[in-house]
Scaffold this motif. Structure first.
Motif, PDB file in Angstrom:
ATOM      1  N   ALA A  77      -7.490  28.009 -43.881  1.00 33.81           N
ATOM      2  CA  ALA A  77      -6.880  28.433 -44.862  1.00 33.81           C
ATOM      3  C   ALA A  77      -6.629  28.626 -46.099  1.00 33.81           C
ATOM      4  O   ALA A  77      -6.368  28.759 -47.750  1.00 33.81           O
ATOM      5  CB  ALA A  77      -7.285  29.822 -43.726  1.00 33.81           C
ATOM      6  N   LEU A  78      -4.927  27.708 -45.417  1.00 36.60           N
ATOM      7  CA  LEU A  78      -4.612  27.373 -46.287  1.00 36.60           C
ATOM      8  C   LEU A  78      -4.993  26.434 -48.166  1.00 36.60           C
ATOM      9  O   LEU A  78      -4.987  26.125 -48.554  1.00 36.60           O
ATOM     10  CB  LEU A  78      -3.326  26.752 -45.596  1.00 36.60           C
TER      11      LEU A  78
ATOM     12  N   ALA B 133      -8.317  26.305 -48.053  1.00 35.20           N
ATOM     13  CA  ALA B 133      -8.853  26.862 -49.455  1.00 35.20           C
ATOM     14  C   ALA B 133      -8.839  27.069 -50.698  1.00 35.20           C
ATOM     15  O   ALA B 133      -8.642  27.525 -51.284  1.00 35.20           O
ATOM     16  CB  ALA B 133     -10.081  27.981 -48.213  1.00 35.20           C
ATOM     17  N   ILE B 134      -7.018  28.066 -49.842  1.00 30.72           N
ATOM     18  CA  ILE B 134      -6.560  28.636 -50.958  1.00 30.72           C
ATOM     19  C   ILE B 134      -5.756  27.968 -51.891  1.00 30.72           C
ATOM     20  O   ILE B 134      -6.545  27.822 -53.357  1.00 30.72           O
ATOM     21  CB  ILE B 134      -5.418  29.071 -50.486  1.00 30.72           C
ATOM     22  N   GLY B 135      -5.262  26.540 -51.515  1.00 29.61           N
ATOM     23  CA  GLY B 135      -5.398  25.154 -52.608  1.00 29.61           C
ATOM     24  C   GLY B 135      -6.167  25.383 -53.078  1.00 29.61           C
ATOM     25  O   GLY B 135      -6.105  25.330 -54.719  1.00 29.61           O
TER      26      GLY B 135
ATOM     27  N   VAL C  33      -8.843  26.805 -54.002  1.00 24.50           N
ATOM     28  CA  VAL C  33      -9.086  27.904 -55.433  1.00 24.50           C
ATOM     29  C   VAL C  33      -7.826  28.070 -56.740  1.00 24.50           C
ATOM     30  O   VAL C  33      -8.060  28.382 -58.157  1.00 24.50           O
ATOM     31  CB  VAL C  33      -9.209  29.025 -53.980  1.00 24.50           C
ATOM     32  N   GLY C  34      -6.939  27.886 -55.977  1.00 22.63           N
ATOM     33  CA  GLY C  34      -5.326  28.099 -57.239  1.00 22.63           C
ATOM     34  C   GLY C  34      -6.258  26.516 -58.339  1.00 22.63           C
ATOM     35  O   GLY C  34      -5.313  26.456 -59.238  1.00 22.63           O
TER      36      GLY C  34
ATOM     37  N   ASP D 208      -8.663  27.318 -60.464  1.00 23.77           N
ATOM     38  CA  ASP D 208      -8.446  28.054 -61.383  1.00 23.77           C
ATOM     39  C   ASP D 208      -7.536  28.044 -62.013  1.00 23.77           C
ATOM     40  O   ASP D 208      -6.937  28.025 -63.566  1.00 23.77           O
ATOM     41  CB  ASP D 208      -7.780  29.953 -59.874  1.00 23.77           C
TER      42      ASP D 208
END
Length: 72
Positions: free
Chosen positions: A17-18, A20-22, A24-25, A28
């Motif tokens: 999850a971390l 994936a968040i990284g 995406v960040g 973006d």
């Protein structure tokens, strides 16, 4: 499942999850930036890092003492 496998599964899910968040960040903030000023430099550095880490992994795997280390 025992406690260790449940904890391992939870840890793996948290890391995924971390990551994936990284991703995406990163996408973006850098790749979809309006100016695109640093996109080429960022991609170049990422390629260099992947090549260096891959080379280090290959060197480590080729070593005959890879698993003989007491750490493992």
């Amino acid at each position: 499942m025992d406690k260790l496998s449940t904890a391992g599964l939870l840890g793996t899910l948290v890391v995924a999850a971390l990551a994936a968040i990284g991703v995406v960040g990163f996408a973006d903030g850098t790749l979809s930036a309006a100016s695109g000023k640093y996109v080429t430099a960022t991609i170049g550095i990422l390629v260099v890092v992947v090549v260096v880490v891959g080379a280090l992994i290959a060197l480590g795997m080729g070593s005959k003492r890879w698993r003989a280390n007491p750490y493992w």
